[in-house]
Design a protein around this motif. Structure first.
Motif: not given
Length: 167
Positions: A51-61, A63-73
Motif C-alpha cells: 500500500g506504500h510506494t516507498a520503504i515502510v518505517n513504522a507499524v503500530a497495532a 484492537g483490530t487496527l493496524l497503522a503503517t507509515g513510511g518514506q512515501d510520507d
C-alpha cells in the motif's frame, strides 16, 4: 518467544490481535504479517501487504487496527478481522497525509481511536480514528529543524512525548 526470519529490512514490529499476529514494517515497501502461534521456525509470512510506494518505517497495532507509515510520507490504516485473523486485512482507502517528510514513528491508543504519527520533518500529528474510514487530523506539533525518532501517546490521548534526533 517468536522470531521472524532474519531480514536486514525490518524497521519496526508490532503485535496485533492479542499477540496472534506480528506485523513487520519492511524496507521493500511491504508490511508482513506473521502467525505467532506457529510451532517451530516460521519461514514465510501469512500475508504481504502492499500500500506504500516507498520503504515502510513504522507499524503500530491496537484492537483490530493496524497503522503503517513510511518514506512515501503517508500513514495507511488496515482493518484486521478477529474472526479470521489469518486472512488478508482490509486496506482503508484513504492514505493519511500531514507530513512533508518520512514517517518515522507511530503510536496507537489501546482502543485504536487515536493515532500519533511522528515525521522526519519535525512534525507530530494527532489523529482521531473514531471513524477509521475518515480519519480526522486533531492537532499538529511542528518543531522546525528537528527530526523525530520516536513518539508515544498516553492511554487517554491527553499527553504525547516526542524524541528529537541528537546532533
Amino acid at each position: 518467544m517468536f522470531a521472524a526470519p532474519d531480514s536486514t529490512g525490518v524497521n519496526s514490529v508490532a503485535f496485533a490481535l492479542d499477540g496472534r499476529i506480528l506485523a513487520t514494517a519492511e524496507s521493500d515497501r511491504t508490511v508482513r504479517l506473521w502467525n505467532t502461534y506457529s510451532r517451530g521456525t516460521v519461514r514465510s509470512p501469512l500475508q504481504e501487504l502492499s500500500g506504500h510506494t516507498a520503504i515502510v518505517n513504522a507499524v503500530a497495532a491496537a484492537g483490530t487496527l493496524l497503522a503503517t507509515g513510511g518514506q512515501d510520507d503517508t500513514v495507511r490504516l488496515w482493518r484486521l478481522d478477529p474472526a479470521q485473523p489469518y486472512q488478508r486485512p482490509t486496506l482503508l482507502p484513504r492514505p493519511m497525509r500531514s507530513h512533508s517528510g518520512h514517517i518515522v514513528a507511530l503510536h496507537l491508543t489501546a482502543g485504536g481511536r487515536t493515532l500519533l504519527s511522528a515525521g522526519q520533518d519535525g512534525t507530530a500529528a494527532l489523529w482521531n480514528l473514531t471513524r477509521q474510514d475518515q480519519p480526522v487530523l486533531r492537532d499538529t506539533l511542528r518543531s522546525p529543524g528537528e527530526t523525530f525518532t520516536s513518539a508515544a501517546l498516553s492511554a487517554d490521548a491527553k499527553h504525547a512525548a516526542y524524541v528529537p534526533t541528537c546532533e
